[in-house]
Scaffold this motif. Structure first.
Motif, short mmCIF file in Angstrom:
data_model
loop_
_atom_site.label_atom_id
_atom_site.label_comp_id
_atom_site.label_asym_id
_atom_site.label_seq_id
_atom_site.Cartn_x
_atom_site.Cartn_y
_atom_site.Cartn_z
N THR A 82 0.82 -1.20 0.00
CA THR A 82 0.00 0.00 0.00
C THR A 82 0.86 1.26 0.00
O THR A 82 0.48 2.28 -0.58
CB THR A 82 -0.95 0.00 1.21
OG1 THR A 82 -0.21 -0.14 2.42
CG2 THR A 82 -1.95 -1.13 1.11
N ALA A 86 0.80 4.01 -2.98
CA ALA A 86 0.61 5.44 -2.73
C ALA A 86 1.64 6.26 -3.47
O ALA A 86 1.32 7.32 -4.05
CB ALA A 86 0.68 5.72 -1.23
N TYR A 400 -4.94 8.18 1.03
CA TYR A 400 -5.72 6.98 1.38
C TYR A 400 -4.80 5.79 1.66
O TYR A 400 -4.89 5.14 2.70
CB TYR A 400 -6.64 6.71 0.20
CG TYR A 400 -7.58 5.53 0.30
CD1 TYR A 400 -8.75 5.62 1.04
CD2 TYR A 400 -7.33 4.36 -0.41
CE1 TYR A 400 -9.64 4.55 1.09
CE2 TYR A 400 -8.21 3.30 -0.36
CZ TYR A 400 -9.37 3.40 0.39
OH TYR A 400 -10.24 2.34 0.43
N TYR A 401 -3.87 5.53 0.74
CA TYR A 401 -3.00 4.36 0.92
C TYR A 401 -1.85 4.61 1.88
O TYR A 401 -1.34 3.67 2.48
CB TYR A 401 -2.50 3.87 -0.45
CG TYR A 401 -3.60 3.22 -1.23
CD1 TYR A 401 -4.14 2.00 -0.83
CD2 TYR A 401 -4.17 3.84 -2.34
CE1 TYR A 401 -5.18 1.41 -1.52
CE2 TYR A 401 -5.21 3.26 -3.04
CZ TYR A 401 -5.71 2.05 -2.62
OH TYR A 401 -6.75 1.47 -3.28
N SER A 405 -0.82 2.24 5.07
CA SER A 405 0.56 1.83 5.36
C SER A 405 0.99 2.20 6.77
O SER A 405 1.79 1.49 7.38
CB SER A 405 1.51 2.50 4.35
OG SER A 405 1.16 2.17 3.03
#
Length: 449
Positions: A82, A86, A400-401, A405
């Motif tokens: 993730t 990103a 978001y990602y 993480s």
């Protein structure tokens, strides 16, 4: 699909920068043939991304046992993907504003699928992390451009429906990867999970390649680093965008990592669930699939309830009415994000029960609320970006990602100190912030920016 523009025969050809708005074909309307093809193709692509990204989540206790890892180390097999996803969003999103969406989408997705094959040759934890890092980066191509692709080609009502369906496919892919990964690993080992998911993904990718229509309304922008950075800066300064970037990131910061720690909780006594049953835990994501698919309808219903009151205060004139209508639509979306975040808090609190059924109910409410808010936030970004939509979508998804993480680093000390109640306390603290951000979106729904 015929176009009123002169373009090359390549399916990836882009409209000239000099094209005016009047020269562009009409945007796609909901339920039309090309709208269905585009929506189906992007939903299939979304399914492929998330079935590969999340197949390791129910395997975390198994990886920790097999490779002698701590809970935080095992979680890196998910969070590293993730994290690189990103990072990829900041590359592929702005790049697609210059080069077009379709080519980037297809080739990065093909590379991400190939990485599931590479994982079969991973000989230890660090080599697996390297493959997962590369896979996350390549899988970032589709989410970086998908909402911008739809925003370019579809009219606003069609876009809201399509984004809801696209986010639903996100959750279906996540469910399928987790359930299949857990069941297969239980019987044949975690390497077999990568092999099976990779094979299925290859078949779906072939269907997507045939379905996805070429770009009709895309207007290329010059590929200049200064322009790309200027667009990113403009989005970060947009008073209607940056609160939603934070809202999406912080909600996912909690949501996805809550599930990771739930797998560790349920792998211990008195439940002692194996990876197969831990994978089935993610069937609660089906509530999120439903929540995402209903997000556009809920936002429109709320907006209609706001329109009469807003119009009663509007001055005479169609332009004022349009301003009030746009404000009501934005406020409907803001209320939907508030509703989704509130449900996420309620579901998290319900997981404090020691009843397995109670936990599943709490997680289902969590999933519904989270995806309701996420789908609405994605559509909000596409609607409120001032040009360079892919860059705006990329910034949202980067936040978001990054949340996915980094959330484990926030929750881990609470898990070690107080177990599951500590995780819940840490989660509610963050969700209080995201609810406040949704309120800020309501206040900034006015069109006078």
């Amino acid at each position: 699909m015929a176009s009123s523009l002169s373009a090359s025969s390549s399916p990836d050809s882009a409209t000239s920068v000099s094209a005016t708005q009047s020269e562009l074909p009409e945007p796609l309307k909901a339920r039309g043939r090309d709208w269905r093809r585009m929506t189906q193709a992007l939903c299939l692509g979304s399914f492929v991304v998330f079935i590969n990204l999340y197949l390791v989540q129910p395997l975390l206790p198994l990886l920790a046992t097999d490779l002698g890892l701590s809970s935080l180390q095992a979680s890196l097999s998910l969070s590293v993907s993730t994290l690189t996803l990103a990072m990829a969003l900041l590359v592929f999103g702005p790049l697609s504003d210059a080069l077009g969406r379709r080519r980037i989408l297809l080739w990065t997705l093909a590379g991400g699928v190939a990485c599931s094959g590479l994982a079969l040759f991973a000989e230890g934890f660090w080599s697996l992390l390297a493959v997962r890092a590369l896979q996350g980066f390549l899988l970032g191509g589709l989410p970086a451009v998908a909402v911008a692709y739809m925003s370019d080609e579809m009219e606003q009502p069609a876009l809201m429906v399509a984004v809801g369906l696209y986010i639903s496919a996100n959750s279906l892919g996540g469910i399928s990867g987790r359930v299949a990964g857990g069941v297969i690993a239980e019987h044949w080992g975690w390497q077999a999970s990568f092999a099976a998911i990779g094979g299925v993904s290859l078949l779906v990718l072939g269907a997507l390649w045939q379905l996805l229509p070429r770009q009709r309304r895309f207007v290329a922008q010059p590929l200049k680093l200064s322009s790309m950075l200027a667009a990113l800066g403009r989005h970060l300064r947009n008073p209607r965008l940056w609160p939603v970037f934070l809202l999406g990131g912080l909600n996912f910061f909690i949501f996805v990592n809550l599930y990771s720690y739930m797998t560790f909780r349920l792998s211990e006594a008195p439940w002692s669930l194996s990876s197969q049953w831990l994978g089935l835990l993610f069937l609660t994501y089906l509530a999120g699939t439903f929540g995402a698919s209903q997000s556009g309808g809920i936002a429109r219903w709320l907006a209609r309830r706001l329109v009469p009151q807003s119009m009663s205060h509007a001055a005479a004139g169609a332009s004022n009415d349009e301003v009030e209508l746009a404000t009501a639509q934005r406020r409907g979306q803001a209320l939907t994000m508030m509703l989704g975040t509130g449900l996420l808090v309620i579901g998290t609190l319900l997981t404090l029960t020691h009843s397995l059924i109670g936990m599943l109910v709490g997680l289902s409410i969590n999933a519904f609320g989270f995806f309701l808010a996420h789908a609405t936030a994605s559509a909000w970004v596409g609607r409120n970006a001032e040009g360079a939509r892919a860059s705006a979508s990329a910034l949202y998804l980067t936040a978001y990602y990054l949340g996915a993480s980094l959330g484990g680093f926030w929750l881990e000390p609470f898990w070690q100190a107080a177990g599951w109640p500590g995780v819940v306390v840490a989660s509610v603290l963050v969700l209080a912030v995201t609810f406040s951000l949704a309120i800020l979106c309501w206040r900034r729904a006015t069109t006078q920016y």
